[in-house]
Enzyme design. Sequence first.
Site, PDB file in Angstrom:
ATOM      1  N   ASP A 103     -49.043 -25.126 -51.686  1.00 32.75           N
ATOM      2  CA  ASP A 103     -49.459 -24.075 -52.619  1.00 32.75           C
ATOM      3  C   ASP A 103     -49.862 -22.785 -51.926  1.00 32.75           C
ATOM      4  O   ASP A 103     -49.962 -21.748 -52.560  1.00 32.75           O
ATOM      5  CB  ASP A 103     -50.699 -24.556 -53.395  1.00 32.75           C
TER       6      ASP A 103
HETATM    7  C1  BGC Z   1     -52.397 -29.438 -54.906  1.00 34.25           C
HETATM    8  C2  BGC Z   1     -50.994 -29.879 -54.611  1.00 34.25           C
HETATM    9  C3  BGC Z   1     -50.465 -29.181 -53.403  1.00 34.25           C
HETATM   10  C4  BGC Z   1     -51.403 -29.348 -52.232  1.00 34.25           C
HETATM   11  C5  BGC Z   1     -50.956 -28.591 -51.018  1.00 34.25           C
HETATM   12  C6  BGC Z   1     -53.249 -29.600 -53.680  1.00 34.25           C
HETATM   13  O1  BGC Z   1     -54.502 -29.066 -53.912  1.00 34.25           O
HETATM   14  O2  BGC Z   1     -52.908 -30.211 -55.968  1.00 34.25           O
HETATM   15  O3  BGC Z   1     -50.167 -29.614 -55.721  1.00 34.25           O
HETATM   16  O4  BGC Z   1     -49.209 -29.722 -53.130  1.00 34.25           O
HETATM   17  O5  BGC Z   1     -52.688 -28.910 -52.591  1.00 34.25           O
HETATM   18  O6  BGC Z   1     -51.068 -27.218 -51.163  1.00 34.25           O
END
Ligand code: BGC
Length: 820
Positions: A491
Amino acid sequence: MNNFFNKNMKFGHFDDSNREYVITNPKTPWPWINYLGNEDFFSLISNTAGGYTFYKDAKFRRLTRYRYNNVPMDAGGKYFYIKDEDTIWSPGWKPCKTELDEYECRHGMNYTSIKGVKNGVSANALYFVPLKTWAEVQKLTLTNHSDAVKKLKVFSFVEWALWNAAADMENFQRNFSTGEVEIQDSVIYHKTEYKERRDHYSYYSVNVPIQGFDTDRESFFGLFNGFDEPQVVAEGTPRNTEAHGWSPIASHYIEVELNPGESKDLIFVLGYVENAAEEKWESKNIINKTKAKETIARFDTVEKVDAALADLRKYWDNLLSVYSVNSGDEKLDRMVNIWNQYQCMITFCFSRSASFFESGIGRGMGFRDSNQDLIGFVHQIPERARERIIDIASTQFPDGGCYHQYQPLTKRGNNDIGGGFNDDPMWLILGTVSYIKESGDFSILDEMVPFDNDPATATTLFHHLTVSFNHVVEHLGPHGLPLIGRADWNDCLNLNCFSNDPNESFQTTENKTEGTKAESIMIAGLFVVYGRDYVALCKRLGKADEAERAQKHVDAMIDAVKKYGWDGEWFLRAYDYFGNKIGSNENEEGKIFIESNGWCTMAGIGQEEGYCDMALDAVKERLDTPYGIVLNNPAFTKYYIEYGEISTYPPGYKENAGIFCHNNPWIMIGETVRGNGNRAWEYYQKICPSYLEEISELHKTEPYVYAQMVAGKDAFKPGEAKNSWLTGTASWNFYAISQYIFGIRPNYDGLMVDPCIPTDWKEANITRKFRGATYRISIKNPDSKSKGVKQLMVDGKTINGNIIPVFADGQVHEVQAVLG
Ligand code: BGC
């Protein structure tokens, strides 16, 4: 590395025969929590009885209030205050913090019991949500172990939230005027907003006559006191207040007299009711209490409560009987057989919405998260997985893109965050295929599923998979690699954001997506893995043309990765907006990343050329640490506007070179693909919480569940975990250990046996229920191998290949697999 921590610090122990973690010191390094409820009605509860309750959606239907990031941490919960002469204490130590003579908290499968002993009296508070019930039941058992008669004054306490947890925390000009309650017999009803647009109320009851109550918070505590010192309790006299506005609470006052050796139980029910419009009222402004009374009556005796708890235990016996191992290593067995599967149920229920790190306000169910959560849950209750897949797919758009999140109460996509995360669609293929392989139920593909919840657009689920696949194919960049959009799985890798405004979100700002060139090699690997699954599914369905078309795209992606995604020693991570490499030896910081190396090695891209071996060795050399594999290296030490949020975290935290436990299993699985069972196992143990129990003080979060992140080697305190419970780490680790290390993998035609174990394991035994039969699988390793089944026998007969057929005969079958 800093070594200020007492490494041999435990705060409790595992009780595997009861499937409990037993906390014996209430002063844990962080609240160690549990979850009650697994269907509609839920509570979070800490080892000192902190936490809160909601119905379905922690944002829209919050029953009791909780203040995150409070001082002290974890203040507010379901408290009992016991006044014994001049001593006031609570069974969970908090909130009174009166030193206890004994303390024990047992977190079990959807129940928690907290016991305190003080001055010859023990108080045992059991908390659970019975199956199929919109209520939390609390059984408080008081026992007099002294020689004298004890006259105890007991005060219960919960604080009502005004339903919408976000508004509850911000709109005080309204909130302080709306609160309404009713008190009848021993039940306190919370009915704020019931007379207008709400058809629901909550209630808190006790099964004995009460000698008083309070529902006005300030009257109960006094304006200048905290949870630790309610004025009413100190005075020993309730005020029988009826809340009008301000902050309604519910507190029963009960006088309990105990002879020496005597025990008494009080049963409290904290519940939720919805009434049809025409049945809302009993009389003018008096709520219809029928349903509340029915629920209260279901739990008004100890026998009924004990029977409900026994049902809950049976329910878990059954769920956990689907997959279990006997490896001879108790730390491993307790994770696989109990806690990891339990955490998978919890992530299935909550996605990333409500934990002690997720406020329940910010996020609903994630598209990518919930699909991944299914791979650790589908074997437990395939029918619920099926329903979830349809809910998720219903938030997809016709072009294959999708809402990144949806609200559990409404099941509608969340407009605040929108879509544009280009990995999202591929995860729907993973979720669906995992369900079919587990259940054999291909009919799910024919279900009519809408786009964006618009029934007029309904089409088959299979078509949703096709548009998912096509979404990647239709969004390729200049190197033929997938465009990243707002972000891929990471993200925080926001390559089109270019944000210099601290008031905007990295996730929802995309200043430059139009005409972007930013490409993700992580999505490329993901596409190869699940693209192949899509091809195989098409073949199964007799869709040869579609299979052929899809295969061409998969092959083209493999070529593109080999040509443009290989850096010489490992796989690149991405190309940025300008077409520059990310995750390359050419970069000064962020030379190598875990995600693309995980996915491309899981896909086996360039295996013949030696790419996978080289990439995995580079991961070992550059990313591995004593506490797990960091996400990237070297960590970013300054803000790169063209990379986005990833470079905002201090080095060693979160997506900037933290040990992001979610993606460690991708490397474990990559290692099993190349047959290195020793390495896979080494990585598994490093992040597995039961192996970290001894360093609880450093690790900080619960030793029975995974945390999302452990501070990496560049951090201030390497090894310190954060964000426990709601993380894809749960399902991916279960998937890695159960399906790739033990290698028991559901397949369309049966159960594949394809272990990849450490060479010094001589034997492992797994019991697996699968499509109507039980398989007792014994893996023997006489030649100290890691991988390769040389002989598979089922019920004494040799089978060709390594797939146990589907028997569906309700019988137990003995399976022996010999490695060699
Ligand atoms: C999110 C995921 C994401 C991960 C890495 C998490 O907080 O829920 O969707 O893939 O972070 O960024």
